[in-house]
Design a protein around this motif. Structure first.
Motif: not given
Lengths: 245, 226
Positions: B110-128
């Motif tokens: 359950y926590y993993s689903e929450i963290m997944r949407s958390g990670i996806q909420s960070v704009p992709r440009g930041q990874v770049g």
């Protein structure tokens, strides 16, 4: 591992003369009955509460809020024990005795599970209605609709479509949650699972089978509601598509 | 109905408090373990390696589709079998200990689903941006993405923890003495179901209600800063 695999034990007879696979089938039936019964109650009551929480009437909002707070903040197993062992004591003596002795267990279990799930449905229905633009209610009122008519003809038809994925996932959850009713004596699937383990010690086989059954029940529910979602989709309005997870 | 007898509670408060302490301990251990494991699963699920994605998705979907009581009982019985396989000797670990593992492993899904949407909420440009600065994948995650993901998702993670706190009551299935289990054992002995179950319901309500109000406030704070 010196575990002794034996898939054939499902065809052995238990002490009551029925075979173990028949125990499982009967458990499956009870799981379905309790879940669907609870779901029906939860949908009806949850919708009423959810709608109440969006009305302009503060008292109705307060009642809905209090209900949701109470039923979401006490564990399901504790709620079921309250309905079974505490609630009858607060009734007049005759009514209490009737609940304890005459009323079938499964009715109390369905009510307990339904009231618990209603709080979750109420949250979804409320958020669905609140997600609609205010203008929709105003437009309805401007057309001369009463408050209730704006719900009936304008807001609810849209709100339910929006929250259908969330309702799908609650409908799948209730099959899992129904397993807790074993604790108040419902002979559902988990009860049979526990009992078969005690009788046969074939933990792994029965775990695999029961897991698959729970998975199938939830998945069936998911598919049925996916059809509903597809049928009721408003063209060009809600992208929709994926059933709830 | 007989009068509500408060002395049953005062006589047994120590046993109840020990049960509540156990409930809190399992909650904390399962929360920490579940979030760590859940974050790993979320990273696997979002990685570019197909095999990792599949393993993480299978793990999450598996645990999310079976009832918790069933997992509690199955792990209680299966963990000793696995330990026996590793160490070669029979090591029964008991209901109380097995619950720590069960909840950490179960909640991770359950926590993993929450963290997944958390990670996806960070704009992709930041990874770049992280890569452009010469960060490795691990550094980008550690210093750029995860802190923000965690922060954005804090209210949801805490709400899940309140659910977890309530779910501990299901160790009833293996007879462990958590808060509810303690009350149930006293009921079996003293036959005072009204006092005992009501106490549990009220205490659970007060704790969870206050915590969920705190989470709501926190949510407002996090939302403003973003």
């Amino acid at each position: 591992m010196n575990y002794h695999w034996n898939w054939m034990f499902f065809f052995q007879e238990g002490d009551d003369g029925l075979r173990y696979y028949e125990w499982i089938l009967s458990g499956m039936t009870w799981t379905t009955v309790v879940s669907l019964g609870g779901l029906a109650l939860a949908m009806a009551l949850g919708s009423v509460l959810g709608i109440m929480r969006t009305t302009p009437d503060r008292r109705l909002v307060a009642i809905g809020d209090i209900y949701v707070d109470i039923f979401r903040n006490v564990p399901l197993i504790v709620q079921l024990f309250m309905w079974f062992f505490v609630f009858p004591e607060f009734l007049p003596e005759k009514a209490g005795m009737w609940v304890k002795q005459e009323l079938p267990y499964y009715v109390t279990a369905i009510v307990g599970l339904g009231l618990y799930t209603a709080a979750r449905i109420a949250e979804q229905v409320k958020s669905g209605i609140n997600s609609l633009p205010r203008g929709q209610r105003n437009a309805g009122l401007a057309l001369g609709f009463t408050e209730w008519q704006t719900y009936r003809y304008v807001r609810l038809p849209m709100a339910y479509r929006i929250v259908l994925p969330a309702l799908t996932s609650e409908s799948m959850n209730i099959f899992k949650n129904s397993s807790v009713t074993y604790a108040v004596g419902i002979l559902e699937l988990y009860f049979q699972y526990k009992q078969i383990i005690e009788k046969t010690s074939q933990v792994l086989e029965i775990t695999i089978v029961v897991t698959l059954i729970y998975f199938t029940l939830a998945f069936t529910m998911n598919r049925i509601l996916a059809v509903v979602e597809k049928r009721t989709r408003v063209p060009g309005y809600i992208s929709g598509g994926q059933g709830g997870h | 109905m007989e009068a509500f007898d408060f002395s049953v509670i005062s006589e047994n408060w120590r046993f109840l408090a020990e049960g509540l302490q156990y409930t809190v301990q399992v909650t904390v251990v399962a929360m920490v373990g579940g979030i760590v494991l859940g974050t790993l699963l979320a990273l696997m699920r979002l990685s570019s390696k197909k095999a990792l994605q599949l393993v993480a998705a299978a793990y999450v979907n598996f645990f999310r589709s079976i009832p918790l009581v069933q997992v509690i009982l199955a792990f209680f019985l299966i963990i000793p079998l696995v330990l026996q396989l590793i160490t070669g000797e029979l090591t029964p670990i008991g209901a109380e200990k097995s619950a720590y593992f069960t909840f950490a492993i179960f909640e991770a899904a359950y926590y993993s689903e929450i963290m997944r949407s958390g990670i996806q909420s960070v704009p992709r440009g930041q990874v770049g941006a992280g890569y452009a600065l010469g960060f490795t994948y691990a550094q980008t995650m550690r210093y750029v993405v995860l802190p923000q993901a965690f922060r954005n998702m804090l209210p949801v993670l805490l709400t899940q923890t309140i659910v977890l706190f309530q779910d501990i009551s299901l160790v009833y299935a293996i007879g462990a003495t958590d808060f509810f289990g303690a009350a149930d054992k006293i009921t079996q002995r003293d036959l005072r179901p009204v006092e005992m179950y009501t106490t549990v319901a009220v205490v659970y309500f007060v704790i969870c209600f206050l915590l969920s109000r705190l989470v709501k406030r926190l949510q407002a704070k996090v939302a403003i800063i973003r």
